[in-house]
Design a protein around this motif. Sequence first.
Motif, short mmCIF file in Angstrom:
data_model
loop_
_atom_site.label_atom_id
_atom_site.label_comp_id
_atom_site.label_asym_id
_atom_site.label_seq_id
_atom_site.Cartn_x
_atom_site.Cartn_y
_atom_site.Cartn_z
N LEU A 146 -3.55 37.08 44.13
CA LEU A 146 -4.21 36.82 42.85
C LEU A 146 -5.66 37.26 42.87
CD1 LEU A 146 -2.79 33.35 41.77
CD2 LEU A 146 -2.40 35.54 40.70
N SER A 147 -6.37 36.95 43.96
CA SER A 147 -7.79 37.29 44.01
C SER A 147 -8.00 38.79 44.06
CB SER A 147 -8.45 36.62 45.23
OG SER A 147 -7.88 37.11 46.41
N TYR A 148 -7.08 39.55 44.66
CA TYR A 148 -7.25 40.98 44.76
C TYR A 148 -6.85 41.71 43.48
CZ TYR A 148 -8.14 40.67 49.75
OH TYR A 148 -8.69 40.41 50.97
N LEU A 149 -6.13 41.02 42.56
CA LEU A 149 -5.76 41.68 41.31
C LEU A 149 -6.98 42.16 40.55
CD1 LEU A 149 -2.78 39.80 39.64
CD2 LEU A 149 -2.89 42.14 40.41
N ASN A 150 -8.11 41.44 40.72
CA ASN A 150 -9.32 41.81 39.98
C ASN A 150 -9.97 43.07 40.50
OD1 ASN A 150 -9.23 39.69 38.15
ND2 ASN A 150 -10.27 38.29 39.53
N VAL A 151 -9.66 43.46 41.75
CA VAL A 151 -10.39 44.58 42.35
C VAL A 151 -9.53 45.79 42.66
CG1 VAL A 151 -12.19 43.11 43.32
CG2 VAL A 151 -10.12 43.51 44.65
N ILE A 152 -8.21 45.58 42.90
CA ILE A 152 -7.35 46.71 43.22
C ILE A 152 -7.03 47.47 41.93
CG2 ILE A 152 -5.08 47.41 44.06
CD1 ILE A 152 -5.14 45.14 46.00
N PRO A 153 -7.30 48.78 41.90
CA PRO A 153 -7.04 49.57 40.67
C PRO A 153 -5.57 49.91 40.54
CG PRO A 153 -7.93 50.99 42.38
CD PRO A 153 -7.93 49.61 42.96
N ALA A 154 -4.71 48.89 40.42
CA ALA A 154 -3.27 49.11 40.41
C ALA A 154 -2.76 49.33 39.00
CB ALA A 154 -2.56 47.91 41.05
N GLN A 155 -1.76 50.24 38.89
CA GLN A 155 -1.06 50.45 37.61
C GLN A 155 0.29 49.73 37.59
OE1 GLN A 155 -2.62 53.36 39.22
NE2 GLN A 155 -4.26 52.49 38.01
N LYS A 156 0.78 49.36 38.79
CA LYS A 156 2.07 48.67 38.86
C LYS A 156 2.01 47.54 39.88
CE LYS A 156 5.46 52.22 37.45
NZ LYS A 156 4.57 53.26 37.02
N LEU A 157 2.77 46.47 39.61
CA LEU A 157 2.99 45.38 40.56
C LEU A 157 4.46 45.40 40.94
CD1 LEU A 157 1.12 42.30 39.00
CD2 LEU A 157 0.29 43.89 40.70
N LYS A 158 4.75 45.37 42.24
CA LYS A 158 6.14 45.32 42.68
C LYS A 158 6.45 43.90 43.13
CE LYS A 158 8.22 48.91 43.96
NZ LYS A 158 8.87 50.01 44.70
N ILE A 159 7.32 43.22 42.38
CA ILE A 159 7.68 41.83 42.67
C ILE A 159 8.64 41.82 43.84
CG2 ILE A 159 8.63 39.70 41.74
CD1 ILE A 159 7.97 40.75 38.95
N ASP A 160 8.30 41.11 44.90
CA ASP A 160 9.11 41.12 46.12
C ASP A 160 10.51 40.58 45.86
OD1 ASP A 160 9.86 39.67 48.98
OD2 ASP A 160 8.78 41.56 49.19
N ARG A 161 11.49 41.15 46.59
CA ARG A 161 12.89 40.77 46.38
C ARG A 161 13.15 39.30 46.65
NH1 ARG A 161 16.33 40.74 50.73
NH2 ARG A 161 17.97 41.58 49.40
N CYS A 162 12.30 38.63 47.44
CA CYS A 162 12.54 37.21 47.72
C CYS A 162 12.39 36.36 46.46
CB CYS A 162 11.59 36.72 48.82
SG CYS A 162 9.85 36.68 48.36
N PHE A 163 11.66 36.86 45.46
CA PHE A 163 11.52 36.12 44.20
C PHE A 163 12.58 36.54 43.18
CE2 PHE A 163 7.02 36.35 45.75
CZ PHE A 163 6.96 35.04 46.15
N VAL A 164 13.30 37.63 43.47
CA VAL A 164 14.30 38.12 42.52
C VAL A 164 15.68 37.56 42.83
CG1 VAL A 164 15.43 40.22 41.65
CG2 VAL A 164 12.97 40.22 42.08
N GLN A 165 15.96 37.26 44.10
CA GLN A 165 17.27 36.78 44.48
C GLN A 165 17.63 35.50 43.71
OE1 GLN A 165 16.78 36.40 48.75
NE2 GLN A 165 17.93 38.30 49.10
#
Length: 882
Positions: free
Chosen positions: A794-813
């Motif tokens: 969460l804290s790095y979301l403010n600084v990383i210039p990301a265009q996509k977030l990849k939700i880990d498979r452990c939260f999708v199962q």
Amino acid sequence: MIEHWGFVSIISGLMLVTAAAWVLAIIFWRRARRQTKHLQAFIEAEYDTLSSLAQDRSLAEKLTDICELVELQIKDCFASVMMVNQEGTALNAVAVNTLPPEFTKALQNIPIIDGVGACGTAAALKQPVIVEDMHRDTRFELFTTLVEHYKLRAAWSIPVFAPGDKHLLGTFALYSSQARAPTDAELKLIERSRDLISLVITQHNDRMERERSEQHALSLFTHNPEAVFTLDREGRFMSLNNAGEKLLELTEQQVVGQHYEMVVLEEDKARTKEHFEATKRGEPQHYEIRIFNNHGQVRQIEITNMPIIIHGQITGVHGIAKDVTQQRDYEERLQILDRSVEASTNGVVISDARKKGFPIIYVNPAFTLMSGYSADDMVGRSCRILQGPKSDPNTVKEIASALRAQTEIRCTIRNYRKDGTPFWNELIISPVRDSNGEVTHFVGLQNDISERVEREEKLAFHAEHDVLTGLPNRTALERFLQQAAAMSEQRIYVLFIDLDGFKPVNDSLGHECGDHILVQTAQRLQKVTSEFDLLARFGGDEFVAVVQSLPDDESVMNYARTILAQFDRPFVYEDAEVSLSAAIGIASSELAVKTPNEMIQHADVAMYEAKRRGSNTFQWFSPDLDLDTQQQITLRAQLQEAIQTHQFEVFYQPIVSRNGAVVAVEALLRWNHPERGYVSPADFIPLAERTGQIVAMGHWVLEQACKDAARLREAGIAQVSVNFSPMQFYRDDFIESVAKLVAKYKIQPNQLMAEITENVLLRDSASALKMMADLRDLGLEIALDDFGTGFASLSYLNVIPAQKLKIDRCFVQNIESNTRNAAITRGVLTMAAELGISAVAEGVETEAERDYLTRYACDYMQGYLFCRPQPINKLLAWLDHK
């Protein structure tokens, strides 16, 4: 008649049962409605809290959202957050959700004293205060009117500390209308909320301090009365302050991007370049040149250049320009400097060249300030008084020779002040000639460059020493071992020392505690190591000793026992005592090796054998050690062979949109071992990370993906995702290597997606962020991989210039049935949408998972449900039949 009355009784009974059923149905319906409303309110509050943390809202709003979320989970309770004032003497309420503003006004300037309510006491004692009934507690006498007015009974307050240095930030308190203590579940909820409050307040304080620092630096630049400018490494202007604009009579916009030579006279360009190049090597420069302004007027400029050093790298040149045109005209007429010398920041010494010994006739105040010698101390004497036991005799001879030859000399010498303290003196001695060309005086300019020399020595030290412990690092270890093997005629021993149980301690007590233990370990081991031997930190919790001072194996075994004895005493950190042991592997030069560094590998193997035998012991290396112990070394060698013989393959897994269209693929590394077949990435990727082989492997995958990009584009796939290891970000040539591949294969913007994890920021966040920005400049998009599995996401979301977030498979199962996974995924999707970032769900294997993600507007998905990773030919065939 009797039958008639019996029939009536039955009808009446049925009516009563029906009425009772209706009443019960209404009661349950109302109860269910209230529960539904409560659940809806909780979901909305949780959403508000997540949105508040992700958005740039005020501190009070964020804390109020947390209070609201807690109040919805603990019945009949009112939450509040109080913060410590600047003096650290009192508390002030900053967030009270349910209670009216009058309650907040009453909770201002609460003294931090034991006995003043729950919050004042909790802050003073720095521990939780649980009061079941405030009416019966004398600590609430000052608040009796407030407690009775709002019909409050219980008060539970816990102190809030900063995550790092643990200083007090404030308190988090709940007030209940019932006289009771919190349940265990409620207490856990309060503690989790306290930790979130600590994070929010700390982030707010850090941002405010950063803004103040930036404004301070900007003021020093903008309002400096001297012309201040910065140049990049190519010599182009990056900035120019107001004084600089006046000097050049050009605006900053007209200058930025132009080379400094645009204003330098042709005759001075070569010399200016010499000083510029010297500054880029880390040597501050002070010189004069002639420039012309926008109207063609020539000005004499005194320049001070200093290297701009960011994270140990020189990224540009900082300059201060002073217009000394009139001053120099005056000095040329007078020949011997007068008032300008008095004002000089450099030490100035003038000596008489016509007398024996060249006695001093003048020293300026800067010299006195630098050396401690006054004019009375120096006049009539020689500057040799500054020299001492560690002054370089060769430099002393060069100075004497230049004085005899009446030529200029520039040198650096270690001199001594009047109080005996040494300093590094940058010295320029120039002859002064009269109208007949005869040398009458010498003028010496002296500058204290001790800080610069010390900085350079520190850079050289850190290049071969571990920053944390101060011990030699792996580079110094290998160099020492090579030299010892080449020069020593007696046997050399290598001891590989590994701490047992260090990782759990590091994980549970924190990295600060772990670092403290590593420093203590280094100190203990250093005390029992001979000055003729070398103790180095190999990495993590591993140390290596190279021993050449002990005569035989028995002495080395005694030394190993001495090392193990250093762990008999526990390590102490704050209030915690930590007991550790160690395992030692020993290798000797008695066994033939191809290179001395193989002894380290042998000692490493022996150390693992010592661990296998129960640790807290030592083990000698022998060729017949259990093969399982050497598996890691064997696998390392096989990995290197795989890199050299091209045993790796790239598989591609499709990434699909919500409507099932294939929009991208992810490039995945596979190892096709000639004997074992395909080796699981879980077996070789972590090892490659530890050994650094991942850098070569990652570069190969990137190049292969660039090669295949054209074929994939022809098949309708516009983008290829490539995983980047944190190890690649630590390489100085990383960006350059990516740029070469992008140019070589004519990769267009957004055709490549760089998948990274937040771990790239753990070592050097500023440098990593700079590299991400460079990747974006090259046209690559950024995806934050494995999102949600790390603490700092969460804290790095403010600084990383990301265009996509990849939700880990452990939260999708099982997302359709696992409520926790569903809640987390929905929260991530909401945050991504609010931030304008696309979301990719990994590991989608069932239609139920796909349908759930589609329902909540997940942008993209990938997983076995759609397609397994395949070589490019099979993937293209699959696309043709899709």
